[in-house]
Scaffold this motif. Structure first.
Motif, short mmCIF file in Angstrom:
data_model
loop_
_atom_site.label_atom_id
_atom_site.label_comp_id
_atom_site.label_asym_id
_atom_site.label_seq_id
_atom_site.Cartn_x
_atom_site.Cartn_y
_atom_site.Cartn_z
N VAL A 249 0.84 -1.31 -0.11
CA VAL A 249 -0.20 -0.11 -0.09
C VAL A 249 0.91 1.31 -0.11
O VAL A 249 0.64 2.22 -0.62
CB VAL A 249 -0.80 -0.03 1.14
N LYS A 250 1.96 1.11 0.64
CA LYS A 250 2.75 2.50 0.80
C LYS A 250 3.51 2.73 -0.44
O LYS A 250 3.86 3.80 -0.74
CB LYS A 250 3.93 2.12 1.92
N ARG A 251 3.51 1.57 -1.35
CA ARG A 251 4.31 1.92 -2.56
C ARG A 251 3.34 2.27 -3.52
O ARG A 251 3.77 3.17 -4.46
CB ARG A 251 4.84 0.47 -3.01
N ILE A 252 2.07 2.03 -3.57
CA ILE A 252 1.13 2.31 -4.50
C ILE A 252 0.38 3.57 -4.53
O ILE A 252 -0.01 4.06 -5.34
CB ILE A 252 0.29 1.06 -4.99
N LYS A 253 0.04 3.74 -3.27
CA LYS A 253 -0.78 4.90 -2.77
C LYS A 253 -0.36 6.28 -3.33
O LYS A 253 -1.31 6.89 -3.87
CB LYS A 253 -1.15 4.76 -1.11
N PRO A 254 0.83 6.58 -3.01
CA PRO A 254 0.86 8.07 -3.73
C PRO A 254 0.73 8.32 -5.16
O PRO A 254 0.11 8.95 -5.42
CB PRO A 254 2.62 8.35 -3.21
N GLY A 255 1.43 7.35 -5.88
CA GLY A 255 1.16 7.50 -7.23
C GLY A 255 -0.21 7.35 -7.76
O GLY A 255 -0.44 7.89 -8.85
N MET A 256 -0.84 6.34 -7.22
CA MET A 256 -2.47 6.18 -7.46
C MET A 256 -2.97 7.54 -7.29
O MET A 256 -3.98 7.83 -8.43
CB MET A 256 -2.95 5.08 -6.59
N ILE A 257 -2.89 8.27 -6.34
CA ILE A 257 -3.63 9.47 -6.12
C ILE A 257 -2.99 10.68 -6.96
O ILE A 257 -3.77 11.27 -7.67
CB ILE A 257 -3.64 9.71 -4.57
N HIS A 258 -1.86 10.73 -7.01
CA HIS A 258 -1.09 11.62 -7.82
C HIS A 258 -1.55 11.63 -9.31
O HIS A 258 -1.60 12.80 -9.85
CB HIS A 258 0.20 11.84 -7.65
N ALA A 259 -1.41 10.54 -9.70
CA ALA A 259 -1.46 10.55 -11.25
C ALA A 259 -3.00 11.08 -11.76
O ALA A 259 -2.97 11.73 -12.80
CB ALA A 259 -1.28 8.97 -11.65
N GLN A 260 -3.94 11.25 -10.89
CA GLN A 260 -5.27 11.56 -11.28
C GLN A 260 -5.00 13.21 -11.50
O GLN A 260 -6.09 13.67 -12.28
CB GLN A 260 -6.20 11.44 -10.10
N MET A 261 -4.29 13.85 -11.14
CA MET A 261 -3.78 15.21 -11.42
C MET A 261 -3.95 15.38 -13.07
O MET A 261 -4.21 16.62 -13.39
CB MET A 261 -2.81 15.80 -10.68
N GLY A 262 -3.53 14.49 -13.51
CA GLY A 262 -3.50 14.56 -15.12
C GLY A 262 -4.71 14.87 -15.88
O GLY A 262 -4.98 15.77 -16.80
N MET A 263 -6.01 14.22 -15.15
CA MET A 263 -7.15 14.60 -15.66
C MET A 263 -7.50 16.14 -15.18
O MET A 263 -8.00 16.80 -16.11
CB MET A 263 -8.12 13.76 -14.71
N GLY A 264 -7.06 16.53 -13.87
CA GLY A 264 -7.45 17.91 -13.75
C GLY A 264 -6.80 18.96 -14.35
O GLY A 264 -7.33 19.99 -14.88
N LEU A 265 -5.39 18.55 -14.79
CA LEU A 265 -4.84 19.51 -15.33
C LEU A 265 -5.20 19.92 -16.89
O LEU A 265 -5.59 21.04 -17.54
CB LEU A 265 -3.22 19.26 -15.57
N GLY A 266 -5.65 18.89 -17.38
CA GLY A 266 -6.28 18.75 -18.85
C GLY A 266 -7.57 19.55 -18.96
O GLY A 266 -7.86 20.48 -19.83
N LEU A 267 -8.43 19.07 -18.06
CA LEU A 267 -9.97 19.82 -17.88
C LEU A 267 -9.68 21.28 -17.62
O LEU A 267 -10.36 22.17 -18.14
CB LEU A 267 -10.55 19.20 -16.61
N ILE A 268 -8.83 21.95 -16.66
CA ILE A 268 -8.69 23.17 -16.29
C ILE A 268 -8.17 23.98 -17.51
O ILE A 268 -8.66 25.14 -17.79
CB ILE A 268 -7.79 23.31 -14.92
N ASP A 269 -7.11 23.55 -18.28
CA ASP A 269 -6.59 23.97 -19.43
C ASP A 269 -7.76 24.16 -20.78
O ASP A 269 -7.85 25.34 -21.22
CB ASP A 269 -5.41 23.21 -20.11
N ALA A 270 -8.54 23.30 -20.70
CA ALA A 270 -9.44 23.27 -21.77
C ALA A 270 -10.80 24.32 -21.22
O ALA A 270 -11.18 25.12 -22.07
CB ALA A 270 -10.41 21.81 -21.93
#
Length: 395
Positions: A249-270
């Motif tokens: 869990v310690k290995r996967i949790k940070p990246g699992m959450i952080h990668a979702q920012m790709g959705m937000g960055l693209g949406l906000i730019d649009a």
């Protein structure tokens, strides 16, 4: 956000750091953006209005290297790391957040395998997921919320010879189909609350997919209910056994959450582009709105810089010590998504209600960024728990 003041991370490096001068690799962002324009943009309305699942595009994106940042070159990755994952997701989400979410599902599942101790899966199925040959989902929403005591576990496992038997129902898992796979985790009987994490084949015995209710947005993501009835998962499909689950869990949790920012960055730019478009004819009245495009763009630029910086660290295997910062950044991403979409809708005015106008779609998509696990209220709760000194060792 600088990393210089933070303590060094405790997570061992799961795969080599990004090389300074990588060879020519699949995943060139210019080529990926061209693919998005040619194959995704013409289908965006069908994905949104007709709930069409963009399977062909997802496979083409995989073939072009769009998922390969999620794993090491030894297993079919391109060595470009988490930042590449975020950048691809950002480019896709700028046009269609439903498809951007599918990119997150695909790459998250790939990364769960990459960070597991199951070398057999890394050698066999991981390269096929990275290439888009096999499409993959992530069924960890209930796992995350249950570990954080927000809801009860919907699945349970029982240890048997050669693997585990799983029972229960997951109501909503995305990017699924008869020939797909997905990762999930659940408690094991008689293991003192410890979890097992597994990779599920959607055609395995004792498992079936059922349709969900229709959604007002993100309905083209092939989101289905997953029913397990004495469904056997063999040991060669296990990502982490109970005794390994805490560290996993310690290995996967940070990246699992952080990668979702790709959705937000693209949406906000649009949304910023929609505001700019409206200002060509209505800046004289749009100037009286609370949020101007420059306001949103300034915050977006700072957020993007922070997202990329942390993504680079995650590529080197660190991140556990930055979980609080990751949670806060993810919270800000959801809040800015809603703020930007609201501003875009107000800038567009009445025509924003038109079916073919993206403003109303962006508003629905923005709420998804703020609601998808971990949701705004979930993030705020976990941030408060950590800041109060409460240990949060689970998902």
């Amino acid at each position: 956000m600088s990393s210089s003041s933070l303590a060094s991370a405790v997570v061992e490096q799961p795969f080599p750091a990004v090389p300074e001068e990588p060879e020519v690799q699949l995943g060139d962002l210019t080529a990926i953006r061209s693919l998005i324009r040619s194959q995704l943009v013409p289908k965006v309305l069908d994905v949104d209005i007709k709930a069409e699942y963009p399977q062909d595009f997802m496979r083409a994106l995989g073939a072009a290297g769009g998922f390969r940042g999620a794993a090491a070159p030894a297993f079919g990755g391109n060595g470009l790391g988490m930042r590449h994952v975020v950048e691809v997701m950002e480019a896709v989400s700028e046009e269609c957040l439903s498809t951007g979410f599918l990119v997150w599902c695909q790459t998250a599942c790939a990364r769960y395998i990459q960070l597991s101790g199951n070398d057999e899966l890394k050698a066999s199925i991981l390269p096929r997921i990275l290439s888009g040959e096999v499409l993959a989902g992530t069924g960890l929403s209930n796992t995350v919320k249950s570990c954080d005591t927000i809801e009860d576990f919907r699945l349970s496992a029982r240890r048997v010879e050669g693997g585990y038997l799983i029972n229960g129902v997951l109501p909503w898992v995305s990017n699924l189909g008869a020939d797909h796979v997905f990762a999930t985790g659940c408690p094991v009987q008689d293991e003192d609350g410890k979890l097992v994490f597994v990779l599920v084949d959607c055609d395995q015995p004792g498992f079936k997919l059922l349709d969900c209710a229709r959604f007002i947005g993100l309905d083209g993501t092939r989101t289905l209910a997953c029913h397990f009835k004495e469904s056997f998962v063999p040991d060669d499909r296990v990502l982490a056994h109970p005794e390994e689950s805490d560290e996993y869990v310690k290995r996967i949790k940070p990246g699992m959450i952080h990668a979702q920012m790709g959705m937000g960055l693209g949406l906000i730019d649009a949304c910023c582009k929609l505001m700019q478009q409206s200002n060509k004819s209505h800046s004289h009245v749009n100037q009286y709105l609370d949020d101007q495009v420059g306001d949103i763009e300034t915050v977006l630029a700072g957020a993007r810089e922070s997202v990329y910086e942390i993504a680079d660290e995650l590529s080197a295997g660190t991140g556990a010590e930055r979980i609080l910062e990751i949670l806060k950044l993810r919270l800000a991403g959801g809040e800015l998504s809603v703020r930007a979409a609201h501003a875009a809708m107000l800038h567009q005015g009445a025509k924003g209600y038109l079916v073919r106008n993206p403003a109303q779609r962006r508003l629905r998509e923005a709420y998804f960024v703020a609601i998808v696990t971990p949701a705004t209220k979930h993030l705020r709760r976990e941030i408060a728990r950590i800041e109060s000194g409460e240990r949060c060792d689970g998902m």
